[in-house]
Design an enzyme around this catalytic site. Structure first.
Site, PDB file in Angstrom:
ATOM      1  N   LYS A  54       0.844  -1.200   0.000  1.00  0.00           N
ATOM      2  CA  LYS A  54       0.000   0.000   0.000  1.00  0.00           C
ATOM      3  C   LYS A  54       0.882   1.254   0.000  1.00  0.00           C
ATOM      4  CE  LYS A  54      -3.878  -2.286   2.236  1.00  0.00           C
ATOM      5  NZ  LYS A  54      -4.612  -2.687   3.417  1.00  0.00           N
ATOM      6  N   GLN A  98      -4.712  -1.270   9.546  1.00  0.00           N
ATOM      7  CA  GLN A  98      -4.690  -2.609   8.944  1.00  0.00           C
ATOM      8  C   GLN A  98      -5.350  -3.625   9.871  1.00  0.00           C
ATOM      9  OE1 GLN A  98      -3.718  -3.209   5.840  1.00  0.00           O
ATOM     10  NE2 GLN A  98      -3.996  -5.414   5.951  1.00  0.00           N
ATOM     11  N   ASP A 121     -10.954   3.406   3.717  1.00  0.00           N
ATOM     12  CA  ASP A 121     -11.364   2.000   3.637  1.00  0.00           C
ATOM     13  C   ASP A 121     -12.877   1.882   3.437  1.00  0.00           C
ATOM     14  OD1 ASP A 121      -9.560  -0.145   3.789  1.00  0.00           O
ATOM     15  OD2 ASP A 121      -9.202   0.155   5.927  1.00  0.00           O
TER      16      ASP A 121
END
Ligand code: GUN
Length: 302
Positions: A54, A98, A121
């Protein structure tokens, strides 16, 4: 092979080029670039590799990027404090924590602490609600479903009036992609069915699907006879079914399998995504798109 392959690796390159160009343009006009922070708690090897990719991708497209790695015993309070710091940081437009988090941390509490306007997200209840309403209300569609929809659109598959069957009801893939496909608009306007472990006859539902989206996490679940000839099959499964030595690096790597029996399905489907190289690369790509979008919302140019 009769099915057209929908390659996430190729679509990723197109989208990342589009994002890079837009970032450069915004930088020149507004003197600012999108900022993304990824917060990793602990040393889960899969999480480390996801987060590393990422950050590498964020760097590639010209973002300001921060990888904030924290020890596994970081307290929930300290993690909430970190999120508060990034919520207030004007150079940060996207915050990603995460998952999974260590057991002593309440995941829901953490996700709810992220400013919904930086929740790239798309996991915060406010953004889940916005997605449910649809249209202009949507700010950050969750990355994997957004990637799936983008693949369907770029492959030229007709979605209007199509029978879409989604296998799996997770909050990250199944529920949001079903919701997105039923909205009015481009790449949607479909008739949607969600099937799951409680469904009586999986096969008969799948056989009706013009677009079959499988996110069950069960290797080889979908049999070739479940697929309608000419259907578009999107396989979201990433199942580790063994290990092998990489010819490139000489290191041990996972052997991955999807939820669909690919070799047989590709002879029946009209379009199909491979595993690996299908949906997988799209998730990080759409994270970049959401982070860019976040800055554009802030600048009033979205
Ligand atoms: N862990 C596995 N996939 C994801 C994802 O898309 N977002 C976050 N935050 N964690 C993950």
């Amino acid at each position: 092979m009769s099915a057209k392959l929908i390659k996430g690796t190729e679509i990723r390159e197109q989208i990342l080029e589009e994002i890079t160009a837009e970032v450069a343009e915004i930088k020149e006009k507004h003197g600012v670039v999108p900022g993304l922070v990824t917060i990793l708690v602990g040393e889960n090897p899969a999480s480390i590799s996801y987060v590393t990719l990422k950050i590498k991708t964020a760097h590639r497209v010209g973002f300001h990027e921060i990888q904030d790695s924290q020890p596994v015993d970081l307290s929930e309070e300290a993690l909430l404090g970190l999120i508060d710091k990034y919520n207030k940081d004007d150079a940060i437009h996207g915050i990603l924590v995460q998952l999974p988090l260590p057991k002593h941390v309440d995941e829901k509490k953490v996700l709810n602490a992220i400013d919904p306007d930086k929740d790239v997200d798309g996991f915060h209840p406010v953004n889940v609600g916005r997605l449910m309403i649809g249209g202009d209300e949507v700010k950050f569609p969750p990355c994997t479903p957004a990637g799936i929809q983008e693949m369907i659109v770029r492959a030229g598959v007709e979605t209007k009036g199509a029978e879409v069957v989604v296998v799996g009801r997770s909050n990250i893939v199944g529920k949001p992609i079903a919701n997105m496909m039923l909205q009015k608009g481009v790449g949607a306007n479909s008739t949607v069915t969600i099937v799951h472990t409680g469904t009586k006859d999986l096969a008969s539902h799948c056989q009706r699907a013009d677009i079959l989206i499988v996110a069950a996490g069960v290797p080889g679940l979908v049999k070739p006879e479940w697929i309608k000839p000419g259907a578009c099959v999107i396989d979201v499964g990433v199942n580790r079914i063994g290990e092998k030595i990489s010819e490139k690096t000489g290191k041990k790597i996972a052997i991955l399998s999807g939820d669909v029996d690919f070799d047989a399905a590709k002879e029946i489907a009209g379009w199909i995504t491979p595993v690996p190289g299908g949906v997988g690369p799209m998730t990080i790509t759409m994270l970049m798109k959401n982070t860019l979008k976040s800055l554009k919302f802030k600048l009033g140019i979205a």
